[in-house]
Design an enzyme around this catalytic site. Structure first.
Site, PDB file in Angstrom:
ATOM      1  N   HIS A   1       0.846  -1.201   0.000  1.00 45.17           N
ATOM      2  CA  HIS A   1       0.000   0.000   0.000  1.00 45.17           C
ATOM      3  C   HIS A   1       0.878   1.247   0.000  1.00 45.17           C
ATOM      4  CE1 HIS A   1      -2.862   3.065   1.333  1.00 45.17           C
ATOM      5  NE2 HIS A   1      -3.801   2.259   0.866  1.00 45.17           N
TER       6      HIS A   1
ATOM      7  N   GLU B   1      -3.890   2.226  -7.156  1.00 51.09           N
ATOM      8  CA  GLU B   1      -4.259   3.328  -6.271  1.00 51.09           C
ATOM      9  C   GLU B   1      -3.374   4.535  -6.575  1.00 51.09           C
ATOM     10  OE1 GLU B   1      -3.349   2.636  -2.159  1.00 51.09           O
ATOM     11  OE2 GLU B   1      -1.326   2.091  -2.721  1.00 51.09           O
TER      12      GLU B   1
END
Length: 251
Positions: free
Chosen positions: A95, A167
C-alpha cells in the site's frame, strides 16, 4: 471470462477489536445477498475477532501487511504462518502508505507476495503513481515497472489468484478521484502488462481493483468499467451504509 467483482475495505489504523467485531456482525446480514466478494482489511489486533465474526458469512478477511520471513528477530512484525493460522484469506501488500512511511519497496513487495502464496494467503498488490509522476507523464511506465517487479518469479497459476489494486497516490484520502476514464486506462495498462508477461488467459483471469476515494456515489460507474473489477475502499469502508452500497453497487 467473467471476473467476480471484489469490494475490499482497507480500514487502515481504525476501529478497536470490539468495534471491529460489532461492525462485521452488523455487516454480515447486509451483504449476504451481494454478488461481489466482500473483504475487510483490518488491523492485526482485530483479526482474531473479525475472523470469528465473519465465519459462516460471505465476508473474507484481509491483513494489511505481513513480513516475508516465516519467523525471527523482526520486532513488531507479523508473519504469513501467523496470519494463516488465524484463518485470514487475503493480505494487502505494498500500500502507498507502507511505501511512503515504512520503507516498503518494489523488492520487499515481491518478497511478501511470494511469502503470501507460500502460506496460502491471497495478495492484494498495490501499485500507483504520485501527482508529480502523473504530471510528468510517467504513469504507464511506473505502474508497469511496479507490476513486473511485484510478480517476479510467480507462476501463471499464482498470478491468476492475485489481485492488483491500482491506487493513484494523489487520489488517496484527498477527496480527488481519478476520472473513470483515467482509472480504466491504467487498469487496462496493467492488464496489458500481465498479458505480455503471462498470456491472455492469465490477463483475463486476474482481478484489478481501483483504490482512491472510492465511495457509495462513484462505485457503480467505476466497477462497470471493462478493466476494473472492484475497489480497495478506504474511508467509506468504515461506514456501514456506505460499504453496503459499494458491495451491492449493482443492486
Amino acid at each position: 471470462m467473467s471476473r467476480k467483482v471484489i469490494a475490499a475495505g482497507n480500514w487502515k489504523m481504525n476501529k478497536t477489536p470490539k468495534e471491529a467485531v460489532e461492525f462485521v456482525q452488523a455487516l454480515k446480514g447486509r451483504v449476504a445477498d451481494a454478488d461481489t466478494e466482500v473483504v475487510v482489511g483490518v488491523p492485526f489486533v482485530c483479526l482474531p475477532g473479525v475472523v470469528e465474526a465473519a465465519k459462516g458469512s460471505n465476508i473474507k478477511v484481509a491483513a494489511q501487511n505481513m513480513h516475508w520471513e516465516e519467523k525471527g528477530a523482526f520486532t513488531g512484525e507479523v508473519s504469513g504462518p501467523m496470519l494463516a493460522e488465524l484463518g485470514v484469506d487475503y493480505v494487502i501488500i505494498g500500500h502507498s502508505e507502507r511505501r511512503q512511511y515504512f520503507g516498503e519497496t518494489d523488492e520487499t513487495v515481491n518478497k511478501k507476495v511470494h511469502a503470501a502464496f507460500k502460506y496460502g494467503l491471497k495478495p492484494i498488490i498495490c501499485v500507483g503513481e504520485s501527482l508529480t509522476q502523473r504530471e510528468q507523464g510517467v504513469t504507464a511506465e511506473l505502474v508497469r515497472y511496479q507490476v513486473k517487479i511485484a510478480l517476479l518469479g510467480l507462476s501463471a497459476e499464482q498470478v491468476k489468484e492475485a489481485v492488483i489494486a491500482y491506487e493513484p497516490i494523489w487520489a488517496i484520502g484527498t477527496g480527488k478521484t481519478a476520472t473513470n476514464e483515467q482509472a480504466e486506462e491504467v487498469c487496462g495498462i496493467i492488464r496489458e502488462c500481465i498479458k505480455e508477461l503471462y498470456g491472455q488467459d492469465v490477463a483475463e483471469a486476474i482481478r484489478i481493483q481501483y483504490g482512491g476515494s472510492v465511495n457509495a456515489a462513484n462505485a457503480a460507474e467505476l466497477f462497470n468499467m471493462p478493466n476494473i473489477d472492484g475497489g480497495l475502499v478506504g474511508g467509506a469502508s468504515l461506514k456501514l451504509d456506505d460499504f453496503e452500497k459499494i458491495a451491492k453497487y449493482n443492486k
